[in-house]
Design a protein around this motif. Sequence first.
Motif, mmCIF file in Angstrom:
data_model
loop_
_atom_site.group_PDB
_atom_site.id
_atom_site.type_symbol
_atom_site.label_atom_id
_atom_site.label_comp_id
_atom_site.label_asym_id
_atom_site.label_seq_id
_atom_site.Cartn_x
_atom_site.Cartn_y
_atom_site.Cartn_z
ATOM 1 N N PRO A 25 -4.620 5.327 -53.325
ATOM 2 C CA PRO A 25 -5.288 6.383 -54.107
ATOM 3 C C PRO A 25 -4.894 7.789 -53.674
ATOM 4 O O PRO A 25 -4.726 8.682 -54.513
ATOM 5 N N VAL A 26 -4.727 7.990 -52.363
ATOM 6 C CA VAL A 26 -4.322 9.302 -51.870
ATOM 7 C C VAL A 26 -2.910 9.630 -52.326
ATOM 8 O O VAL A 26 -2.614 10.764 -52.734
ATOM 9 N N VAL A 29 -3.223 10.654 -56.014
ATOM 10 C CA VAL A 29 -3.917 11.922 -56.261
ATOM 11 C C VAL A 29 -3.090 13.112 -55.774
ATOM 12 O O VAL A 29 -3.079 14.170 -56.420
ATOM 13 N N MET A 32 -0.563 14.308 -58.297
ATOM 14 C CA MET A 32 -1.300 14.760 -59.477
ATOM 15 C C MET A 32 -1.898 16.147 -59.279
ATOM 16 O O MET A 32 -2.058 16.906 -60.234
ATOM 17 N N SER A 33 -2.237 16.489 -58.020
ATOM 18 C CA SER A 33 -2.819 17.803 -57.758
ATOM 19 C C SER A 33 -1.813 18.924 -57.958
ATOM 20 O O SER A 33 -2.197 20.085 -58.120
ATOM 21 N N LEU A 40 -4.840 15.008 -66.347
ATOM 22 C CA LEU A 40 -4.344 14.209 -65.237
ATOM 23 C C LEU A 40 -3.273 13.243 -65.723
ATOM 24 O O LEU A 40 -3.484 12.496 -66.689
ATOM 25 N N PRO A 233 -8.035 18.561 -63.845
ATOM 26 C CA PRO A 233 -7.078 18.362 -62.752
ATOM 27 C C PRO A 233 -7.409 19.144 -61.486
ATOM 28 O O PRO A 233 -6.863 18.846 -60.424
ATOM 29 N N ALA A 236 -8.342 16.957 -58.622
ATOM 30 C CA ALA A 236 -7.278 16.381 -57.801
ATOM 31 C C ALA A 236 -6.876 17.336 -56.684
ATOM 32 O O ALA A 236 -6.629 16.905 -55.546
ATOM 33 N N SER A 239 -9.703 17.305 -54.114
ATOM 34 C CA SER A 239 -9.676 16.033 -53.382
ATOM 35 C C SER A 239 -8.568 16.038 -52.336
ATOM 36 O O SER A 239 -8.760 15.551 -51.209
ATOM 37 N N THR A 240 -7.416 16.588 -52.684
ATOM 38 C CA THR A 240 -6.316 16.674 -51.730
ATOM 39 C C THR A 240 -6.676 17.569 -50.553
ATOM 40 O O THR A 240 -6.390 17.246 -49.397
ATOM 41 N N THR A 243 -9.156 15.715 -48.345
ATOM 42 C CA THR A 243 -8.469 14.656 -47.609
ATOM 43 C C THR A 243 -7.655 15.244 -46.469
ATOM 44 O O THR A 243 -7.657 14.717 -45.346
#
Length: 262
Positions: A25-26, A29, A32-33, A40, A233, A236, A239-240, A243
Amino acid sequence: MNKLSLGRIVFIGYVALVLVFLILPVLIVLPMSFSDSRFLSFPPSNYSFRWYETFFGNPGWMAAAKTSLIVAFSTALIATPIGIAAAYAINCSTHQLMRYLKIVLLLPLIVPIIIVATGVFFIYALSGMLYTIPGLIMADVMLALPYVITAVTAGLHGFDQTQEMVARSLGMNRFRSFMVVTLPQIMPSVVTGAIFAFIQALDETMVALFISGGQNQTLTVRMFTALRDEIDPTIAAISTLLTATSFALVMLMVMARKQVPA
C-alpha cells in the motif's frame, strides 16, 4: 537436512509475502502522491508536487496539522513521565495490587477502540470537553500510556536493580538514584515509549472522530472527512508525509536502541 532447508525456504517465502502485503500500500500511495492528475490514478501519467503544494497552501489542512502536532507532542511529554513512574512502581513493587494496576493501565490495548471512543465521548459530553485540545490530549495520553509502560518495563527487566540499591546505600534518596543511575541506562526504552506515544497520538482516528471538531479537528479526522466527501489526491500526499514521519521516528528509535552499552 533437506527437510530443514525446505522448511526455511517456506518460512522465508511466507515472511516475504507478509512484508510485501504490508509494504505494497505504501509503494502504491507514494507515486500517487506525486501525480499531476485531478483524480487518484496508478501509475501516474505525469508527476508533480501539485498536491503537496495544495496541502501546505490550504489553511484548513494546516490548521488540522497544527492541532495534530500539538496534541502529539503534548501526549508524548505527558504520557512518558507518567508511564515511567507507573512502570517503575509496577517493576519494583511485590504487592499484588500492582498486578491489577498494570492490567487497568493496559486496558486501552485490550478494550475495542470503538467502546473506548464511545465512553470518552459521553464523559466529555457531560464535562464540556468535547472539541477541545485538552480533551484530545487527555484521551491520547490514556491511549499512549500502555505503549510507554510496556517499553519502559522491558527496559527495567534488563536493568540490574542492585546498581540503584548501591547508590541508595551511599546516601542518595530513591528519586535521585533513579535519575542518576537507572534512567540513563533505560533511556533507549524511554525514547522508544515516547516515540510510540507520539506516533499513536499523531495517527489516532477513531477516538478523535468522536471528540474532535470545529477549530480543533485533527489531521486524520479531516482526512477521513475528505475521503467520505470526495477522493482528493491531497490525501495521498498527506499519507506519504505521515508515513515518512513515522518511518523517521522508528529509525530514531532504532538508533537509540543501538546506543545501549554492551
